[in-house]
Scaffold this active site. Structure first.
Site, short mmCIF file in Angstrom:
data_model
loop_
_atom_site.label_atom_id
_atom_site.label_comp_id
_atom_site.label_asym_id
_atom_site.label_seq_id
_atom_site.Cartn_x
_atom_site.Cartn_y
_atom_site.Cartn_z
N HIS A 100 15.81 17.15 -9.79
CA HIS A 100 16.37 15.71 -9.97
C HIS A 100 15.47 14.61 -10.05
O HIS A 100 15.60 13.58 -9.67
CB HIS A 100 17.70 15.50 -9.27
CG HIS A 100 18.71 16.24 -9.64
ND1 HIS A 100 19.93 16.34 -8.86
CD2 HIS A 100 18.86 16.90 -10.65
CE1 HIS A 100 20.95 16.98 -9.40
NE2 HIS A 100 20.32 17.41 -10.64
N CYS A 117 5.94 5.90 -16.41
CA CYS A 117 5.80 4.78 -17.31
C CYS A 117 6.33 4.98 -18.69
O CYS A 117 6.20 5.82 -19.28
CB CYS A 117 4.39 4.54 -17.43
SG CYS A 117 3.84 2.93 -18.75
N CYS A 125 -1.82 2.81 -18.26
CA CYS A 125 -2.15 1.92 -19.60
C CYS A 125 -1.93 0.37 -19.36
O CYS A 125 -2.27 -0.43 -20.21
CB CYS A 125 -1.08 2.26 -20.51
SG CYS A 125 0.67 1.74 -20.07
P1 OAD Z 1 26.74 15.67 -2.11
O1 OAD Z 1 27.02 14.58 -1.21
O2 OAD Z 1 27.62 15.81 -3.27
O3 OAD Z 1 26.98 16.94 -0.86
C1 OAD Z 1 26.42 17.29 0.17
C2 OAD Z 1 27.09 18.49 0.82
O4 OAD Z 1 26.31 18.87 1.95
C3 OAD Z 1 28.53 18.57 1.16
O5 OAD Z 1 29.28 19.83 0.70
C4 OAD Z 1 28.43 18.47 2.62
O6 OAD Z 1 29.59 19.13 3.36
C5 OAD Z 1 27.31 19.13 3.06
N1 OAD Z 1 26.54 18.61 4.40
C6 OAD Z 1 26.65 17.50 4.91
N2 OAD Z 1 25.86 17.50 6.09
C7 OAD Z 1 25.46 18.46 6.31
C8 OAD Z 1 24.70 19.38 7.27
N3 OAD Z 1 24.32 18.73 8.30
N4 OAD Z 1 24.39 20.50 7.04
C9 OAD Z 1 24.75 21.36 5.94
N5 OAD Z 1 25.62 20.80 4.97
C10 OAD Z 1 25.85 19.57 5.11
O7 OAD Z 1 24.99 16.12 -2.42
P2 OAD Z 1 24.52 17.18 -3.40
O8 OAD Z 1 25.20 18.11 -3.52
O9 OAD Z 1 23.19 17.28 -3.05
O10 OAD Z 1 22.09 13.86 -8.36
O11 OAD Z 1 24.89 16.13 -4.94
C11 OAD Z 1 24.22 16.70 -5.91
C12 OAD Z 1 23.79 15.79 -6.91
O12 OAD Z 1 24.73 14.50 -7.04
C13 OAD Z 1 22.72 14.93 -6.18
O13 OAD Z 1 21.36 15.35 -6.33
C14 OAD Z 1 22.63 13.59 -6.94
C15 OAD Z 1 24.03 13.40 -7.00
O14 OAD Z 1 24.58 12.42 -7.96
C16 OAD Z 1 21.45 12.84 -9.08
O15 OAD Z 1 21.53 11.75 -8.52
C17 OAD Z 1 21.00 13.30 -10.26
#
Ligand code: OAD
Length: 232
Positions: free
Chosen positions: A108, A116, A138
């Site tokens: 991501h 740029c 540039c």
């Molecule tokens: P989320 O915020 O959706 O999920 C985070 C997960 O981590 C949840 O299931 C929590 O329960 C878990 N969690 C929290 N604290 C933790 C800990 N200490 N140990 C283990 N697990 C823990 O984040 P992502 O799944 O990374 O994309 O989100 C995916 C994508 O959605 C991101 O990369 C971003 C977002 O929109 C973009 O910006 C393109």
């Protein structure tokens, strides 16, 4: 059977214990901000200053956080694992690198990279992007955007990731809620290739039932334990 080819997917949960907010949940980033206002190409076209400030604040925050035991453990795995390894992160922070991970892809994008739009070059970037800095390649002013994959855009390195998944014999998903595709579908690609699939998360993710095994708890505890197990 001892695995030979490991693919690890990480999400915001692995950086939570370092003090980087996750996206979803009560204190999540998407609770305080509407995705459509800061994380889409349309938002950037409409209100670039607002979008740049959002990412400038997150980039500046990186100077205040440090890798936690989960990042350090994956760094150790990278150094000591003799077989194939690919760590794919959805995170845009640099905590994996600072934890020592090298076989790493940021699907991501990265906060510390600027792209740029005038000449298509990419540059390591530590400071703010608001204020219309000039592109180092540039010279165009105000054409640098955060090198982050926004909603509606194609994640990076998908070919390399899919090829590693299709050859993997262990797939581990750490700290991700399973809300966002294509990452949420990696478990199925890996399972299809015959890999054992393991989830480490604070709570069951959306796709939890698709994993062979789910270990629930904080990444800072579960990841070092898994790495000890793998390195024997
Ligand atoms: P989320 O915020 O959706 O999920 C985070 C997960 O981590 C949840 O299931 C929590 O329960 C878990 N969690 C929290 N604290 C933790 C800990 N200490 N140990 C283990 N697990 C823990 O984040 P992502 O799944 O990374 O994309 O989100 C995916 C994508 O959605 C991101 O990369 C971003 C977002 O929109 C973009 O910006 C393109």
């Amino acid at each position: 059977m001892r695995p030979e080819r490991i693919v690890i997917l990480t999400g915001a949960g692995i950086s939570a214990e370092s003090g980087v907010p996750t996206f979803r949940g009560p204190d999540g980033l998407w609770e305080g901000h509407r995705v459509e206002e800061v994380a889409t190409p349309q938002a950037f076209a409409r209100d670039p200053v607002r979008v740049q400030r959002f990412y400038d604040a997150r980039r500046a925050r990186l100077a205040e956080v440090v890798p936690n035991p989960a990042h350090m453990a994956l760094g150790r795995l990278d150094r000591e694992w003799q077989g194939d390894l690919l760590i794919v992160t959805q995170n845009v922070d640099d905590l994996h690198e600072r934890g020592g991970a090298r076989r790493l892809l940021h699907m991501h994008g990265e906060l510390k990279s600027a792209w740029c739009l005038a000449c298509d070059s990419r540059h390591r970037w530590e400071g703010p992007l608001s204020g219309e800095p000039a592109c180092p390649a540039c010279g165009a002013a105000g054409r640098l955007r955060p090198d982050i994959v926004w909603f509606g855009e194609m994640p990076y390195a998908m070919e390399a990731i899919e090829s590693a998944l299709s050859a993997s014999d262990l797939f581990v998903s750490i700290g991700t809620s399973g809300n966002v595709y294509p990452a949420a579908g990696f478990v199925e690609l890996a399972a299809h290739a015959g890999a054992r699939t393991l989830e480490l998360n604070l709570e069951p993710s959306l796709g939890s039932s698709r994993f062979h095994e789910s270990r629930l708890g904080p990444a800072g505890t579960l990841v070092p334990a898994l790495v000890d197990e793998l390195l024997g």
